[in-house]
Design a protein around this motif. Sequence first.
Motif, PDB file in Angstrom:
ATOM      1  N   VAL A  11      33.606  44.555  53.453  1.00  0.00           N
ATOM      2  CA  VAL A  11      33.592  45.551  52.377  1.00  0.00           C
ATOM      3  C   VAL A  11      32.188  46.124  52.277  1.00  0.00           C
ATOM      4  N   THR A  12      32.045  47.197  51.538  1.00  0.00           N
ATOM      5  CA  THR A  12      30.719  47.783  51.336  1.00  0.00           C
ATOM      6  C   THR A  12      30.070  47.327  50.037  1.00  0.00           C
ATOM      7  N   ASP A  13      30.860  46.789  49.096  1.00  0.00           N
ATOM      8  CA  ASP A  13      30.333  46.359  47.795  1.00  0.00           C
ATOM      9  C   ASP A  13      31.106  45.123  47.337  1.00  0.00           C
ATOM     10  N   VAL A  14      30.513  43.957  47.521  1.00  0.00           N
ATOM     11  CA  VAL A  14      31.182  42.691  47.191  1.00  0.00           C
ATOM     12  C   VAL A  14      31.484  42.603  45.702  1.00  0.00           C
ATOM     13  N   GLU A  15      30.543  42.988  44.861  1.00  0.00           N
ATOM     14  CA  GLU A  15      30.735  42.877  43.406  1.00  0.00           C
ATOM     15  C   GLU A  15      31.863  43.795  42.926  1.00  0.00           C
ATOM     16  N   ARG A  16      31.900  45.018  43.408  1.00  0.00           N
ATOM     17  CA  ARG A  16      32.971  45.945  43.017  1.00  0.00           C
ATOM     18  C   ARG A  16      34.324  45.409  43.489  1.00  0.00           C
ATOM     19  N   THR A  17      34.377  44.865  44.685  1.00  0.00           N
ATOM     20  CA  THR A  17      35.618  44.297  45.215  1.00  0.00           C
ATOM     21  C   THR A  17      36.054  43.105  44.379  1.00  0.00           C
ATOM     22  N   ARG A  18      35.112  42.250  44.012  1.00  0.00           N
ATOM     23  CA  ARG A  18      35.431  41.089  43.158  1.00  0.00           C
ATOM     24  C   ARG A  18      36.059  41.542  41.844  1.00  0.00           C
ATOM     25  N   ARG A  19      35.435  42.495  41.199  1.00  0.00           N
ATOM     26  CA  ARG A  19      35.955  42.983  39.912  1.00  0.00           C
ATOM     27  C   ARG A  19      37.373  43.542  40.067  1.00  0.00           C
ATOM     28  N   MET A  20      37.596  44.328  41.108  1.00  0.00           N
ATOM     29  CA  MET A  20      38.893  44.962  41.305  1.00  0.00           C
ATOM     30  C   MET A  20      39.995  43.916  41.525  1.00  0.00           C
ATOM     31  N   TYR A  21      39.770  42.944  42.408  1.00  0.00           N
ATOM     32  CA  TYR A  21      40.801  41.955  42.706  1.00  0.00           C
ATOM     33  C   TYR A  21      41.005  40.976  41.547  1.00  0.00           C
ATOM     34  N   CYS A  22      39.961  40.649  40.830  1.00  0.00           N
ATOM     35  CA  CYS A  22      40.112  39.753  39.679  1.00  0.00           C
ATOM     36  C   CYS A  22      40.869  40.447  38.559  1.00  0.00           C
ATOM     37  N   ALA A  23      40.519  41.695  38.273  1.00  0.00           N
ATOM     38  CA  ALA A  23      41.203  42.432  37.202  1.00  0.00           C
ATOM     39  C   ALA A  23      42.618  42.830  37.613  1.00  0.00           C
ATOM     40  N   GLY A  24      42.782  43.320  38.834  1.00  0.00           N
ATOM     41  CA  GLY A  24      44.074  43.844  39.265  1.00  0.00           C
ATOM     42  C   GLY A  24      45.100  42.780  39.605  1.00  0.00           C
ATOM     43  N   LEU A  25      44.662  41.693  40.220  1.00  0.00           N
ATOM     44  CA  LEU A  25      45.598  40.643  40.658  1.00  0.00           C
ATOM     45  C   LEU A  25      45.429  39.327  39.907  1.00  0.00           C
ATOM     46  N   GLY A  26      44.445  39.274  38.998  1.00  0.00           N
ATOM     47  CA  GLY A  26      44.227  38.052  38.238  1.00  0.00           C
ATOM     48  C   GLY A  26      43.656  36.913  39.057  1.00  0.00           C
ATOM     49  N   GLY A  41      29.027  37.062  50.474  1.00  0.00           N
ATOM     50  CA  GLY A  41      30.481  37.043  50.406  1.00  0.00           C
ATOM     51  C   GLY A  41      30.999  36.404  49.141  1.00  0.00           C
ATOM     52  N   VAL A  42      32.250  36.692  48.858  1.00  0.00           N
ATOM     53  CA  VAL A  42      32.937  36.094  47.714  1.00  0.00           C
ATOM     54  C   VAL A  42      34.335  35.695  48.181  1.00  0.00           C
ATOM     55  N   MET A  43      34.810  34.550  47.686  1.00  0.00           N
ATOM     56  CA  MET A  43      36.143  34.059  48.003  1.00  0.00           C
ATOM     57  C   MET A  43      36.974  34.079  46.718  1.00  0.00           C
ATOM     58  N   LEU A  44      38.123  34.719  46.792  1.00  0.00           N
ATOM     59  CA  LEU A  44      38.976  34.900  45.615  1.00  0.00           C
ATOM     60  C   LEU A  44      40.340  34.275  45.845  1.00  0.00           C
ATOM     61  N   GLY A  45      40.854  33.646  44.809  1.00  0.00           N
ATOM     62  CA  GLY A  45      42.175  33.031  44.871  1.00  0.00           C
ATOM     63  C   GLY A  45      42.458  32.319  43.569  1.00  0.00           C
ATOM     64  N   ARG A  46      43.261  31.279  43.650  1.00  0.00           N
ATOM     65  CA  ARG A  46      43.552  30.389  42.523  1.00  0.00           C
ATOM     66  C   ARG A  46      43.705  28.982  43.077  1.00  0.00           C
ATOM     67  N   ALA A  47      43.437  28.013  42.262  1.00  0.00           N
ATOM     68  CA  ALA A  47      43.531  26.617  42.711  1.00  0.00           C
ATOM     69  C   ALA A  47      44.927  26.284  43.215  1.00  0.00           C
ATOM     70  N   SER A  48      45.950  26.913  42.654  1.00  0.00           N
ATOM     71  CA  SER A  48      47.334  26.602  43.036  1.00  0.00           C
ATOM     72  C   SER A  48      47.766  27.281  44.338  1.00  0.00           C
ATOM     73  N   TYR A  51      46.018  29.736  49.994  1.00  0.00           N
ATOM     74  CA  TYR A  51      45.267  30.751  50.740  1.00  0.00           C
ATOM     75  C   TYR A  51      44.218  31.370  49.811  1.00  0.00           C
ATOM     76  N   HIS A  52      43.226  32.014  50.388  1.00  0.00           N
ATOM     77  CA  HIS A  52      42.272  32.783  49.592  1.00  0.00           C
ATOM     78  C   HIS A  52      41.795  33.979  50.406  1.00  0.00           C
ATOM     79  N   PHE A  53      41.266  34.955  49.700  1.00  0.00           N
ATOM     80  CA  PHE A  53      40.699  36.138  50.312  1.00  0.00           C
ATOM     81  C   PHE A  53      39.184  36.003  50.328  1.00  0.00           C
ATOM     82  N   GLU A  54      38.570  36.363  51.434  1.00  0.00           N
ATOM     83  CA  GLU A  54      37.108  36.347  51.534  1.00  0.00           C
ATOM     84  C   GLU A  54      36.655  37.765  51.878  1.00  0.00           C
ATOM     85  N   PHE A  55      35.764  38.286  51.054  1.00  0.00           N
ATOM     86  CA  PHE A  55      35.226  39.623  51.280  1.00  0.00           C
ATOM     87  C   PHE A  55      33.742  39.484  51.576  1.00  0.00           C
TER      88      PHE A  55
END
Length: 71
Positions: A11-26, A41-48, A51-55
Amino acid sequence: MNHHLRIARPVTDVERTRRMYCAGLGLCVVGGFKDHEGFDGVMLGRASMDYHFEFIVSHHHPVVPTPTGED
């Protein structure tokens, strides 16, 4: 045996991507890193989730994200 899938994308902006996926997909931040061999980088997902996404963004040789046939 416990399997875990990691899906990584540049991605070109890790922080913007983090905000979008956290707000949009929880999603939540499950990990991250700064200046690891020139990458942030940032890794997004949930404990349950099993899989997770890494940007990632590179500061030394940026990769311009481009759509692929999968998109």
